[in-house]
Design an enzyme around this catalytic site. Structure first.
Site, PDB file in Angstrom:
ATOM      1  N   ASP A 449     -66.578   2.513  57.760  1.00 28.49           N
ATOM      2  CA  ASP A 449     -67.319   3.600  58.401  1.00 28.49           C
ATOM      3  C   ASP A 449     -66.485   4.687  59.099  1.00 28.49           C
ATOM      4  O   ASP A 449     -66.142   5.681  58.500  1.00 28.49           O
ATOM      5  CB  ASP A 449     -68.332   3.006  59.384  1.00 28.49           C
ATOM      6  CG  ASP A 449     -69.399   2.165  58.684  1.00 28.49           C
ATOM      7  OD1 ASP A 449     -69.166   1.760  57.538  1.00 28.49           O
ATOM      8  OD2 ASP A 449     -70.464   1.927  59.281  1.00 28.49           O
ATOM      9  N   GLU A 683     -71.177  -9.553  65.322  1.00 32.44           N
ATOM     10  CA  GLU A 683     -70.713  -8.623  64.286  1.00 32.44           C
ATOM     11  C   GLU A 683     -69.234  -8.263  64.470  1.00 32.44           C
ATOM     12  O   GLU A 683     -68.483  -8.148  63.512  1.00 32.44           O
ATOM     13  CB  GLU A 683     -71.566  -7.348  64.359  1.00 32.44           C
ATOM     14  CG  GLU A 683     -71.294  -6.328  63.270  1.00 32.44           C
ATOM     15  CD  GLU A 683     -72.145  -5.069  63.440  1.00 32.44           C
ATOM     16  OE1 GLU A 683     -72.664  -4.849  64.553  1.00 32.44           O
ATOM     17  OE2 GLU A 683     -72.281  -4.299  62.471  1.00 32.44           O
TER      18      GLU A 683
HETATM   19  C1  6A9 Z   1     -78.289   0.686  60.235  1.00 30.52           C
HETATM   20  C2  6A9 Z   1     -79.990   0.031  61.896  1.00 30.52           C
HETATM   21  C3  6A9 Z   1     -82.518  -2.376  62.968  1.00 30.52           C
HETATM   22  C4  6A9 Z   1     -71.814  -1.735  59.025  1.00 30.52           C
HETATM   23  O1  6A9 Z   1     -72.867  -5.492  57.618  1.00 30.52           O
HETATM   24  C5  6A9 Z   1     -73.469  -4.416  56.980  1.00 30.52           C
HETATM   25  C6  6A9 Z   1     -72.696  -3.137  57.223  1.00 30.52           C
HETATM   26  C7  6A9 Z   1     -71.280  -3.277  56.671  1.00 30.52           C
HETATM   27  O2  6A9 Z   1     -71.315  -3.308  55.276  1.00 30.52           O
HETATM   28  C8  6A9 Z   1     -70.378  -2.147  57.080  1.00 30.52           C
HETATM   29  O3  6A9 Z   1     -69.079  -2.415  56.656  1.00 30.52           O
HETATM   30  N1  6A9 Z   1     -72.684  -2.831  58.658  1.00 30.52           N
HETATM   31  C9  6A9 Z   1     -70.394  -1.968  58.577  1.00 30.52           C
HETATM   32  O4  6A9 Z   1     -69.566  -0.902  58.947  1.00 30.52           O
HETATM   33  C10 6A9 Z   1     -74.062  -2.628  59.189  1.00 30.52           C
HETATM   34  C11 6A9 Z   1     -74.697  -1.391  58.602  1.00 30.52           C
HETATM   35  C12 6A9 Z   1     -76.108  -1.160  58.982  1.00 30.52           C
HETATM   36  C13 6A9 Z   1     -76.556   0.234  58.562  1.00 30.52           C
HETATM   37  C14 6A9 Z   1     -77.977   0.516  58.789  1.00 30.52           C
HETATM   38  C15 6A9 Z   1     -79.696   0.387  60.486  1.00 30.52           C
HETATM   39  C16 6A9 Z   1     -80.728  -1.260  61.959  1.00 30.52           C
HETATM   40  O5  6A9 Z   1     -81.882  -1.146  62.686  1.00 30.52           O
END
Ligand code: 6A9
Length: 713
Positions: A449, A683
């Protein structure tokens, strides 16, 4: 759903992060036959166990047992309601069978399940020894869809009911009453038929539910009571044995508490798996409007059951590194599902938001998937591991043969659409384009990100991490092709070129910075400042909009390497492209062990403390994410790489071995400590205190701690 009877009705259906529960999750789950879950809901401890029994044509029978106990043993008085429901989703039929006010059972049919019979057994004491007096209510309602069930039930609650056990006081309680349509949605075509059984009684208590499949002809007897207890005990014993055979944590000297932690981590990843169905919404370069992607199924694990309950492409590769150790057949199925989501171009959408239920959990700006957007092809990591497994028989070969056309197309998609400006370089497409708004325009597709990249996105950029992912992909493609007798030379050549250390250094070694780096149009001298707002004559200041933070570029960008020491700089090491005698290993190991840079007592931080954007906000509302905190997927790759270099002869072998011990111990100790203190895996982890950060429970790739404990790489 459940409900503690009190002055107001607080119905709980799901566990959400915002509820701040002291802990919930699977303690044991074998992915197939049984699971045991615990939910701690302030004063109330719920334990839910299930067992499946195969038989017939439709997946067999299953039983659930829900045991509710007060958290303080003295509390024998408060009333609790357990609500069990069955709901259709667009197809199938349900018939309620009611005696007095008690919904005794539901019979029904659906495409997938054929005929079935669901029985709600009478409640007992928490040990199952004796029946308990309870009040019963039921609801027969229509819902716009599964995502509105909670609202439908809430809107039908009333406290006109009275609980009166023989000889006890009379007490009012909340229960489902007559159904009223949801306010504001009278027109909507109901998608879902809902039947709900509510049991109300004092703690502690237990309720069992059995699902019996119509095509299961000769069942040995219903899976309830003592029979269920016995099957559960058998499954628990088998799980314990298999866990130790697979991960050897007792043999390695981990305490029983640490082993329980590891079992919960694995079980939560497995218990979080879901079978999703529907279509993504896609913005393609070939169309002016967003379009629905073809409908399809996806069997996948998820990063977080409550907060991110959907599939993410690169997360899944990490998930399956763990699950493939437990059940390789399950992983093969998951990989096949993901590859079947590929379009004709070879693209797989990064985030899988497949139906209304999934969309209800996602802010609108994240729903659209763009068909030029990549995500690291981590499924190749899993394939690499599956290929290494002994006993590759004809079944595995025929699986690979079926996979191969998709793999070829997928690889080609990355190789062409994400090509860089020079041969053997690569570039993530789809970076944020607005250079005024963000301190550093994000690269969501990389998975990292807000990790700092070239300050001014442009086609001349070359991204180090993507290049290393492609080296991995080419290597795995070559191996698969060779095993299948398919043309492999081109993959092999590509792998060799991409792991040629001299070429890698030529394209990505930044001599002045002393590290591997991205290259692009970049200025180090950027900052966020308050925008100056002109005040008109006679205009009161307080009526102006608050000035925005905007980016200022104090020195113009130029073509150069990007100084951002962190996970990206480690990639040639993380994916083991460096030769064991590469002098670059010396500086990488040094940077890793430096507390000024990447080392913390809790794991490696994502961005060096010395890096200009370390822990910097990207906008006013966008706090640092991959700019300092500790992420477990990357730390797993680091521990794995250290283990690799510690096993190869070379000038850095001893150093790698020492760092391996230290980093592994730090990570395990901190994740365990945080779990004990908070009740969850997280996380990310703070690089200054080790505390969990971001979303929780996050038993996606943070559960890779199990593989670190087991030393499985
Ligand atoms: C947001 C908000 C309830 C961000 O683990 C999933 C991803 C990874 O692939 C990525 O590398 N996470 C990491 O930088 C979470 C991404 C969530 C995006 C959507 C929605 C939720 O509201």
């Amino acid at each position: 759903m459940w409900l503690r009877q009190a002055a107001e009705a607080r119905l709980r259906h799901t566990c959400e992060q915002s509820d701040g529960l002291p802990g919930y999750g699977w303690l044991l789950h074998d992915g197939l036959r049984f699971g045991a879950q615990e939910i701690r809901d302030r004063g109330l401890a719920l334990r839910t166990d299930f067992v499946k029994r195969p038989g017939g044509e439709h997946g067999g029978d299953w039983s659930w047992r829900v045991t509710a106990r007060p958290e303080s043993p003295g509390d024998q008085t408060s009333l609790v309601s357990l609500l069990f429901y069955v709901a259709t989703n667009g197809q199938g039929t349900l018939q309620p069978h009611v005696e007095n006010t008690r919904l005794v059972s539901v019979t029904g049919t659906s495409e997938e399940l054929g005929h079935f019979n669901i029985t709600f057994h009478k409640p007992t004491t928490d040990t199952g020894e004796a029946l308990r007096y309870a009040s019963y209510n039921h609801l027969d309602a229509r819902s716009p869809g599964l995502h509105r069930l909670t609202d439908v039930v809430k809107s039908s609650l009333s406290n006109r009911f009275v609980y009166a056990a023989p000889g006890g006081p009379k007490r009012r309680y909340f229960a489902v009453d007559t159904y009223r349509a949801l306010p504001g949605e009278p027109e909507q075509e109901p998608q879902s038929h809902l039947l709900l059984h509510q049991v109300t009684l004092p703690l502690p208590c237990r309720v069992e539910v059995t699902f019996e499949s119509g095509s299961f002809a000769e069942r040995p007897g219903s899976l309830v009571g003592a029979v269920l207890s016995e099957e559960l005990a058998g499954h628990v014993a088998a799980f314990e044995r298999r866990f130790e055979e697979t991960f050897s944590l007792a043999r390695k000297g981990f305490t029983p508490q640490q082993q329980r932690f590891a079992k919960a981590a694995l079980s939560n990843m497995m218990g979080g798996m879901g079978y999703f169905h529907g279509h993504s919404i896609v913005q393609s370069a070939h169309s002016p409007h967003p379009l629905p992607y073809p409908e399809g199924p996806l069997f996948t694990a998820v990063p977080s059951r409550s907060f991110f309950p959907r599939g993410f492409l690169w997360d899944e590769g990490f998930h399956q590194l763990l699950l493939a150790r437990w059940d390789p057949a399950l992983s093969r199925e998951v990989i096949a599902h993901w590859l079947d989501l590929m379009n004709v171009e070879g693209w797989i959408p990064r985030e899988q938001i497949l139906d209304d239920e999934a969309r209800a959990k996602v802010p609108p700006e994240f729903i659209l998937q763009h068909n030029e957007a990549a995500n690291p092809p981590t499924l190749f990591l899993v394939l690499q591991q599956l290929l290494r497994e002994p006993g590759q028989g004809p079944a595995e070969l025929s699986y690979l043969r079926r996979l191969f056309p998709r793999l070829r197309t997928w690889y080609e998609w990355y190789n062409t659409t994400q090509a860089g400006p020079l041969p053997y370089t690569f570039r993530w497409r789809g970076r944020d384009q607005d250079t005024d708004l963000f301190l550093n325009p994000k690269t969501l597709t990389s998975g990292l990100d807000d990790y700092p990249r070239a300050s001014h996105p442009s086609p001349v950029e070359r991204h180090l991490d993507l290049r290393c992912w492609m080296a991995l992909a080419a290597g795995v493609m070559a191996e698969v092709a060779e095993r299948l007798g398919e043309p492999a030379a081109e993959y092999r050549r590509m792998q060799q070129a991409l792991s040629d250390n001299a070429l890698l250094e030529q394209q990505h070694w930044a001599e002045q910075l002393g590290m591997f780096a991205d290259y692009g149009n970049h200025s180090q001298a950027v900052g966020l400042e308050r925008e100056k707002v002109a005040v008109g004559p006679g205009q009161p200041r307080h009526q102006l909009p608050a000035p925005r933070l905007v980016r200022v570029v104090r020195k113009p960008p130029k073509l150069q390497f990007v100084g951002a020491l962190g996970y990206v700089s480690l990639f040639p090491f993380l994916l083991q492209l460096l030769r064991p005698d590469s002098p670059r290993l010396a500086s990488i190991l040094g940077d890793m062990r430096s507390e000024q840079k990447l080392w913390t007592p809790y794991g490696l931080r994502s961005l060096a403390r010395t890096s200009p954007l370390y822990m910097k906000h990207n906008t006013e509302h966008d706090p640092p994410y991959w700019r300092g905190p500790i992420w477990i997927n990357m730390n797993y790759l680091a521990v794995r790489a250290l283990h690799h270099y510690a096993s190869l002869e070379g000038p850095y072998q001893q150093r790698a071995a020492a760092l391996y011990q230290e980093l592994r111990a730090n990570l395990i100790a901190n994740l365990y400590r945080q779990y004990v203190e908070s009740g969850y895996l997280w996380e990310q982890y703070s690089d200054s205190t080790g505390q969990g950060r971001g979303c929780y429970p996050f038993t996606g790739w943070s559960a890779l701690v199990v593989l670190m404990m087991a030393e499985e790489y």
